[in-house]
Design an enzyme around this catalytic site. Structure first.
Site, PDB file in Angstrom:
ATOM      1  N   GLU A  40       0.829  -1.206   0.000  1.00 32.36           N
ATOM      2  CA  GLU A  40       0.000   0.000   0.000  1.00 32.36           C
ATOM      3  C   GLU A  40       0.866   1.259   0.000  1.00 32.36           C
ATOM      4  O   GLU A  40       0.545   2.239  -0.666  1.00 32.36           O
ATOM      5  CB  GLU A  40      -0.957   0.016   1.201  1.00 32.36           C
ATOM      6  N   TYR A 121      -6.800   5.969   4.695  1.00 36.05           N
ATOM      7  CA  TYR A 121      -7.032   4.901   3.731  1.00 36.05           C
ATOM      8  C   TYR A 121      -6.156   3.680   4.025  1.00 36.05           C
ATOM      9  O   TYR A 121      -6.636   2.545   4.066  1.00 36.05           O
ATOM     10  CB  TYR A 121      -6.783   5.396   2.289  1.00 36.05           C
ATOM     11  N   ASP A 139     -10.092   4.184  -1.775  1.00 34.87           N
ATOM     12  CA  ASP A 139      -9.080   4.819  -2.627  1.00 34.87           C
ATOM     13  C   ASP A 139      -9.794   5.422  -3.841  1.00 34.87           C
ATOM     14  O   ASP A 139     -11.026   5.393  -3.915  1.00 34.87           O
ATOM     15  CB  ASP A 139      -7.978   3.817  -3.012  1.00 34.87           C
ATOM     16  N   CYS A 188     -14.509  -0.875 -14.019  1.00 30.70           N
ATOM     17  CA  CYS A 188     -15.087   0.476 -13.902  1.00 30.70           C
ATOM     18  C   CYS A 188     -13.949   1.497 -13.997  1.00 30.70           C
ATOM     19  O   CYS A 188     -13.671   2.253 -13.071  1.00 30.70           O
ATOM     20  CB  CYS A 188     -15.859   0.615 -12.587  1.00 30.70           C
ATOM     21  N   CYS A 195     -19.022  -1.746 -18.730  1.00 31.99           N
ATOM     22  CA  CYS A 195     -20.279  -2.054 -18.042  1.00 31.99           C
ATOM     23  C   CYS A 195     -20.864  -3.396 -18.497  1.00 31.99           C
ATOM     24  O   CYS A 195     -21.578  -4.056 -17.743  1.00 31.99           O
ATOM     25  CB  CYS A 195     -21.296  -0.948 -18.283  1.00 31.99           C
ATOM     26  N   CYS A 198     -19.753  -5.909 -16.114  1.00 32.39           N
ATOM     27  CA  CYS A 198     -19.696  -5.480 -14.713  1.00 32.39           C
ATOM     28  C   CYS A 198     -20.780  -6.171 -13.873  1.00 32.39           C
ATOM     29  O   CYS A 198     -21.963  -6.112 -14.225  1.00 32.39           O
ATOM     30  CB  CYS A 198     -19.872  -3.972 -14.625  1.00 32.39           C
ATOM     31  N   CYS A 204     -26.550  -0.140 -11.045  1.00 30.34           N
ATOM     32  CA  CYS A 204     -25.727   1.059 -11.227  1.00 30.34           C
ATOM     33  C   CYS A 204     -26.545   2.216 -11.804  1.00 30.34           C
ATOM     34  O   CYS A 204     -27.024   2.153 -12.943  1.00 30.34           O
ATOM     35  CB  CYS A 204     -24.559   0.734 -12.147  1.00 30.34           C
TER      36      CYS A 204
HETATM   37 FE1  SF4 Z   1     -18.891   1.180 -13.390  1.00 28.65          FE
HETATM   38 FE2  SF4 Z   1     -21.544   1.102 -13.192  1.00 28.65          FE
HETATM   39 FE3  SF4 Z   1     -20.389   0.519 -15.502  1.00 28.65          FE
HETATM   40 FE4  SF4 Z   1     -20.143  -1.140 -13.434  1.00 28.65          FE
HETATM   41  S1  SF4 Z   1     -22.023  -0.628 -14.527  1.00 28.65           S
HETATM   42  S2  SF4 Z   1     -18.515  -0.502 -14.851  1.00 28.65           S
HETATM   43  S3  SF4 Z   1     -20.091   0.281 -11.725  1.00 28.65           S
HETATM   44  S4  SF4 Z   1     -20.336   2.507 -14.468  1.00 28.65           S
END
Ligand code: SF4
Length: 332
Positions: A40, A121, A139, A188, A195, A198, A204
């Site tokens: 870190e 953090y 972060d 992301c 997305c 994701c 989201c």
């Molecule tokens: Fe980021 Fe939302 Fe896209 Fe996932 S769905 S990559 S959290 S913007």
């Protein structure tokens, strides 16, 4: 945030986690707090790709915090060269010695927070990852993911922490933190988030809005001030004269060329042999190189062929490369 989303996040992490030398695979015994802490601190300024081989060298040389605490300042500082921001290396040394004196790392974020160089953090990251404390470590990657999830243009710290804390419910806190770090780094991303793969897409708000990259709003950066300084190049019999910078301040304790203070304007009346530019966090520096015949300050003669052993920080390494590259004496 539903529990379902956290479960999908963890499943995605289990399937895709990055194998990094300071990590433990999800679900296994937590990693050594020494390795979490060291990684870190290194990652505060530098990328994972740069840190990985440097981390391996560090732990190969000093496998425990006790070993690091017993090493000399000079050995640690020269091993740190090129990893940026030398005040961090100084804090690293102070922290290792404090932890060794205590007999090991404390296990909560609140206790870790008081160690030298360990901020909000880093203390939370170590506590969550190495000790399983349910404490949110935010972060820039995690901040971005949560800002998008909730479509927050200017998220406050506590709002982000609260969301991450909720996601830890019923999960291993260290896995949630690392899953979010990985998601921010690989899915992301700041530009062109992926997305379509994701696990959080169904939850989201930014994705639903179609303006994914609008969250969080970009901060307008103030321009970096420009500073100027002189560095003196004095050579004799295949060696250059080096000094050690004062322990406190920028590049504290590092090997350096002697030179002037750094100020707001160029020195008048000098005839530089060359100049280099270097960007620090808070300013840009133009360093003019002036050839001198007599050594200045307390220092030592460093052979051209053994400059690596001096642990010169990048700024002075660039200066030496410029001066030596000129007539190819390094290649000779
Ligand atoms: Fe980021 Fe939302 Fe896209 Fe996932 S769905 S990559 S959290 S913007």
């Amino acid at each position: 945030m539903t529990a379902n989303a956290a479960e999908r996040l963890i499943q995605h992490y289990v399937d895709n986690f990055r194998r990094l030398p300071w990590r433990a695979p999800p679900g296994s015994q937590p990693p050594d707090p020494y390795r979490v802490w060291l990684s870190e601190i290194m990652l505060q300024q530098t990328t994972v790709a740069t840190v990985t081989p440097r981390f391996e060298r560090f732990v190969g040389r000093w496998p425990t915090v006790q070993a690091l605490a017993a090493a000399s300042d000079e050995d640690i500082l020269s091993e740190w060269a090129g990893l940026g921001y030398y005040a961090r290396a100084r804090n690293l040394i102070a922290c290792a010695r404090e932890v060794a004196r205590r007999g090991g790392f404390p296990s909560t974020a609140a206790e870790l927070r008081v160690l030298p160089g360990v901020g909000a953090y880093t203390s939370a990251a170590i506590a969550a990852i190495a000790f399983g404390e349910r404490v949110p470590a935010v972060d820039t990657n995690v901040r971005r993911v949560i800002a998008r999830l909730e479509a927050l243009a200017r998220p406050g710290r506590s709002a982000i922490e609260q969301r991450l804390f909720e996601m830890m419910h019923g999960q291993r806190p260290g896995d949630v933190v690392q899953a979010m770090m990985d998601l921010g780094a690989t899915v992301c991303r700041p530009a062109k988030p992926r997305c379509e793969i994701c696990p959080l897409a169904p939850d989201c708000a930014a994705f639903a809005s179609g303006a994914r990259e609008a969250f969080p709003a970009r901060r307008v950066k103030a321009p970096r001030p420009q500073r100027h300084g002189l560095a003196y190049w004095t050579e004799r019999a295949g060696c250059v004269w080096l000094v050690r910078r004062p322990a406190k301040g920028l590049l504290g304790g590092m090997a350096a060329l002697p030179g002037s203070e750094w100020g707001d304007s160029r020195s008048a009346g000098v005839n530089p042999a060359g100049s280099i530019r270097h960007v620090f966090t808070h300013f840009s520096l133009e360093l003019q190189l002036v050839v001198k015949t007599e050594p200045e300050g307390e220092g030592w003669w460093q052979p051209f062929g053994d400059l690596d052993a001096a642990g010169l920080p990048t700024l002075y390494r660039k200066a030496a490369d410029l001066m030596l590259g000129r007539d190819d004496r390094l290649a000779a």
